[in-house]
Design a protein around this motif. Sequence first.
Motif, PDB file in Angstrom:
ATOM      1  N   HIS A  30      50.181  19.370   6.606  1.00  0.00           N
ATOM      2  CA  HIS A  30      50.667  20.987   6.525  1.00  0.00           C
ATOM      3  C   HIS A  30      51.849  21.168   7.009  1.00  0.00           C
ATOM      4  O   HIS A  30      52.683  20.544   7.864  1.00  0.00           O
ATOM      5  CB  HIS A  30      49.752  21.766   7.457  1.00  0.00           C
ATOM      6  N   ARG A  31      52.711  21.921   6.213  1.00  0.00           N
ATOM      7  CA  ARG A  31      54.029  22.358   6.385  1.00  0.00           C
ATOM      8  C   ARG A  31      54.079  23.937   6.527  1.00  0.00           C
ATOM      9  O   ARG A  31      53.713  24.719   5.452  1.00  0.00           O
ATOM     10  CB  ARG A  31      54.968  21.794   5.400  1.00  0.00           C
ATOM     11  N   THR A  32      54.272  24.435   7.535  1.00  0.00           N
ATOM     12  CA  THR A  32      54.475  25.979   7.842  1.00  0.00           C
ATOM     13  C   THR A  32      56.025  26.303   8.312  1.00  0.00           C
ATOM     14  O   THR A  32      56.437  25.809   9.186  1.00  0.00           O
ATOM     15  CB  THR A  32      53.411  26.312   8.866  1.00  0.00           C
ATOM     16  N   MET A  58      48.955  25.770  16.415  1.00  0.00           N
ATOM     17  CA  MET A  58      48.986  24.829  15.309  1.00  0.00           C
ATOM     18  C   MET A  58      49.003  23.333  15.635  1.00  0.00           C
ATOM     19  O   MET A  58      49.380  23.019  16.841  1.00  0.00           O
ATOM     20  CB  MET A  58      50.360  24.796  14.432  1.00  0.00           C
ATOM     21  N   PRO A  59      48.201  22.667  15.034  1.00  0.00           N
ATOM     22  CA  PRO A  59      48.114  21.164  15.516  1.00  0.00           C
ATOM     23  C   PRO A  59      49.628  20.538  15.530  1.00  0.00           C
ATOM     24  O   PRO A  59      50.467  20.732  14.809  1.00  0.00           O
ATOM     25  CB  PRO A  59      47.341  20.401  14.457  1.00  0.00           C
ATOM     26  N   GLY A  60      49.493  19.443  16.631  1.00  0.00           N
ATOM     27  CA  GLY A  60      50.817  18.761  16.848  1.00  0.00           C
ATOM     28  C   GLY A  60      51.681  17.760  15.569  1.00  0.00           C
ATOM     29  O   GLY A  60      52.642  17.850  15.646  1.00  0.00           O
ATOM     30  N   GLU A  61      50.647  17.525  14.896  1.00  0.00           N
ATOM     31  CA  GLU A  61      50.956  16.927  13.558  1.00  0.00           C
ATOM     32  C   GLU A  61      51.348  17.485  12.415  1.00  0.00           C
ATOM     33  O   GLU A  61      52.042  16.908  11.421  1.00  0.00           O
ATOM     34  CB  GLU A  61      49.919  15.722  13.159  1.00  0.00           C
ATOM     35  N   THR A  86      57.684  17.718  12.581  1.00  0.00           N
ATOM     36  CA  THR A  86      56.572  17.958  13.872  1.00  0.00           C
ATOM     37  C   THR A  86      56.988  17.904  15.071  1.00  0.00           C
ATOM     38  O   THR A  86      58.017  17.576  15.641  1.00  0.00           O
ATOM     39  CB  THR A  86      55.766  16.601  13.511  1.00  0.00           C
ATOM     40  N   GLY A  87      56.102  18.445  15.844  1.00  0.00           N
ATOM     41  CA  GLY A  87      56.312  18.671  17.335  1.00  0.00           C
ATOM     42  C   GLY A  87      57.226  19.824  17.559  1.00  0.00           C
ATOM     43  O   GLY A  87      57.937  19.911  18.844  1.00  0.00           O
TER      44      GLY A  87
END
Length: 92
Positions: A30-32, A58-61, A86-87
Amino acid sequence: MKRWPAAAGAVVLVLGLVIGGLWVHLTPDHRTTFLVDASESSDFREVADAVGTAATTMPGEDSLALRRFGGACDGSNTAELVTPGTGQAGEI
């Protein structure tokens, strides 16, 4: 002599498959990008709090980014505030 082109083709094919597999496997699912309109906001703190809360849930990955737009039409009216990666929830 005829084996050399076949061997070279096999090496290129294997390298292509390995690179393609890594590309698919290492790209985040996922890219947001959070896009915030900063042109005329009376209380930008509320917007910043909402975006920050959404980013931290949002998830960390997931790959996250933050962009701002707004301002004069005759100049540069958009800017990337946090680069994709990420992160990035804490930075957002």
